[in-house]
Design a protein around this motif. Sequence first.
Motif, PDB file in Angstrom:
ATOM      1  N   PHE A 211       0.825  -1.213   0.000  1.00  0.00           N
ATOM      2  CA  PHE A 211       0.000   0.000   0.000  1.00  0.00           C
ATOM      3  C   PHE A 211       0.857   1.259   0.000  1.00  0.00           C
ATOM      4  CE2 PHE A 211      -2.469   3.288   2.243  1.00  0.00           C
ATOM      5  CZ  PHE A 211      -3.571   3.360   1.394  1.00  0.00           C
ATOM      6  N   ILE A 212       1.879   1.304   0.847  1.00  0.00           N
ATOM      7  CA  ILE A 212       2.691   2.530   0.923  1.00  0.00           C
ATOM      8  C   ILE A 212       3.533   2.715  -0.342  1.00  0.00           C
ATOM      9  CG2 ILE A 212       2.786   2.454   3.428  1.00  0.00           C
ATOM     10  CD1 ILE A 212       5.658   1.476   3.226  1.00  0.00           C
ATOM     11  N   GLN A 213       3.804   1.634  -1.066  1.00  0.00           N
ATOM     12  CA  GLN A 213       4.530   1.781  -2.324  1.00  0.00           C
ATOM     13  C   GLN A 213       3.704   2.545  -3.358  1.00  0.00           C
ATOM     14  OE1 GLN A 213       5.615  -2.271  -3.395  1.00  0.00           O
ATOM     15  NE2 GLN A 213       7.735  -1.911  -2.795  1.00  0.00           N
ATOM     16  N   ARG A 214       2.400   2.540  -3.176  1.00  0.00           N
ATOM     17  CA  ARG A 214       1.516   3.211  -4.118  1.00  0.00           C
ATOM     18  C   ARG A 214       1.094   4.595  -3.668  1.00  0.00           C
ATOM     19  NH1 ARG A 214       2.205  -1.513  -5.047  1.00  0.00           N
ATOM     20  NH2 ARG A 214       1.699  -2.598  -7.002  1.00  0.00           N
ATOM     21  N   ILE A 215       1.647   5.052  -2.556  1.00  0.00           N
ATOM     22  CA  ILE A 215       1.434   6.429  -2.129  1.00  0.00           C
ATOM     23  C   ILE A 215       2.441   7.308  -2.856  1.00  0.00           C
ATOM     24  CG2 ILE A 215       1.445   8.027  -0.187  1.00  0.00           C
ATOM     25  CD1 ILE A 215       0.720   5.724   1.626  1.00  0.00           C
ATOM     26  N   GLN A 216       1.956   8.260  -3.621  1.00  0.00           N
ATOM     27  CA  GLN A 216       2.845   9.055  -4.464  1.00  0.00           C
ATOM     28  C   GLN A 216       3.734   9.976  -3.634  1.00  0.00           C
ATOM     29  OE1 GLN A 216       0.809  11.270  -7.488  1.00  0.00           O
ATOM     30  NE2 GLN A 216       2.687  12.015  -8.451  1.00  0.00           N
TER      31      GLN A 216
ATOM     32  N   LYS B 139       5.303  10.473  -0.214  1.00  0.00           N
ATOM     33  CA  LYS B 139       5.608   9.839   1.070  1.00  0.00           C
ATOM     34  C   LYS B 139       6.239  10.864   2.004  1.00  0.00           C
ATOM     35  CE  LYS B 139       6.486   5.232  -0.859  1.00  0.00           C
ATOM     36  NZ  LYS B 139       6.391   5.566  -2.273  1.00  0.00           N
ATOM     37  N   ASP B 140       5.696  10.982   3.174  1.00  0.00           N
ATOM     38  CA  ASP B 140       6.246  11.856   4.202  1.00  0.00           C
ATOM     39  C   ASP B 140       6.811  10.985   5.316  1.00  0.00           C
ATOM     40  OD1 ASP B 140       5.545  13.512   6.970  1.00  0.00           O
ATOM     41  OD2 ASP B 140       6.374  14.731   5.371  1.00  0.00           O
TER      42      ASP B 140
ATOM     43  N   MET C  55       3.987  10.348   7.619  1.00  0.00           N
ATOM     44  CA  MET C  55       2.754   9.814   7.046  1.00  0.00           C
ATOM     45  C   MET C  55       2.773   8.292   6.968  1.00  0.00           C
ATOM     46  SD  MET C  55       1.103  10.539   3.295  1.00  0.00           S
ATOM     47  CE  MET C  55      -0.360   9.655   2.745  1.00  0.00           C
ATOM     48  N   VAL C  56       3.922   7.720   6.574  1.00  0.00           N
ATOM     49  CA  VAL C  56       4.006   6.269   6.390  1.00  0.00           C
ATOM     50  C   VAL C  56       3.695   5.505   7.674  1.00  0.00           C
ATOM     51  CG1 VAL C  56       5.555   4.365   5.797  1.00  0.00           C
ATOM     52  CG2 VAL C  56       5.551   6.432   4.405  1.00  0.00           C
TER      53      VAL C  56
ATOM     54  N   VAL D  15      -0.008   5.681   8.530  1.00  0.00           N
ATOM     55  CA  VAL D  15      -0.803   4.746   7.735  1.00  0.00           C
ATOM     56  C   VAL D  15      -0.722   3.349   8.351  1.00  0.00           C
ATOM     57  CG1 VAL D  15      -0.982   3.601   5.492  1.00  0.00           C
ATOM     58  CG2 VAL D  15      -0.616   6.064   5.606  1.00  0.00           C
TER      59      VAL D  15
END
Length: 320
Positions: free
Chosen positions: A102-107, A109-110, A113-114, A117
């Motif tokens: 899922f986090i790989q698809r977050i454009q 990344k902070d 934020m990671v 999530v």
Amino acid sequence: MIDLTPGELLAGNFEQLEIFIISRLPRLLAILCTGIGMSVAGLIMQQLCSNKFVSPTTGATISSAQFGILLALLFMPASTLWSRAIFAFATAILGTWIFVWFIQRIQFKDVVMVPLVGIMFGNVIGGITNYLAYKYEMTQALSSWLMGHFSLVLKGRYEIVWLTVPLVILAFFFANHFNIVGLGKDFSKNLGVPYNLVLFSGLTIAAMITASIVVVGSISYIGLIVPNVVAMYKGDKIRGTLVDTALFGAIFVLVCDMIGRIVIAPYELPIELIVGILGSLIFIALLFYRLKHGRKAIRLGGAGTGCCSTMPNLKGGADQ
């Protein structure tokens, strides 16, 4: 509470020797394996995700393992510890993979934020676990798996934590590959390292370490704070910090266990409570430190260096 003395043990006191072998020695070994395993698991996850706030706690690994234990209790009530471990292994690996996918698809990344999530994802899994536990009246049976403590560790009921030893050794052999993957997909391909294979293999090792410890008791924050503290002095290279991280993790858990046994002696506080209090305070301090300084490592002396030297800026853990 029975006090054991070295003199009595060396003199061959059978009663004290039996207590030592059945209770005290297993507890000590479980504490050391827990500290080593959770610290190394956190170190692997932080390197692979290029984020210093990712760990089994903030990556939904612990919550997933607890969900697997609940499934084992529901569908196999008479299951052994090893049978429950298989469920915990499967759900911990699956939950960790889903989180990273899922986090790989977050454009965008902070650094904060990671893990947020991951915390939300872990709370969702935890909510499902609690719902099923209440619905099928498994709350009491599950409670012993949700609160980490070593008071019930006895010979024959903790040996599964020994799995952390070969898994940590395996992680050491692949440490350089984890470093390369942490630098990004393109960088890994340029060096001929199979990115996805190493990434998910490393996550599998971290998830299995976490699951083997969760079946004894869930302890949060160790995989988050210990690697961060060690990295502040030793840098980010896994092979150079893995041994230090393992040793510091074992000492940290041992000290927390001693505090839990001393505060209200002869009674005992769960180690999860002690680690949770200290871990939350250190987590907040690390959060402010990372937001202010990025990846700066504290150097203890050395020619031509100040008190701090800046580490390379890597994705997800640096000031943009």
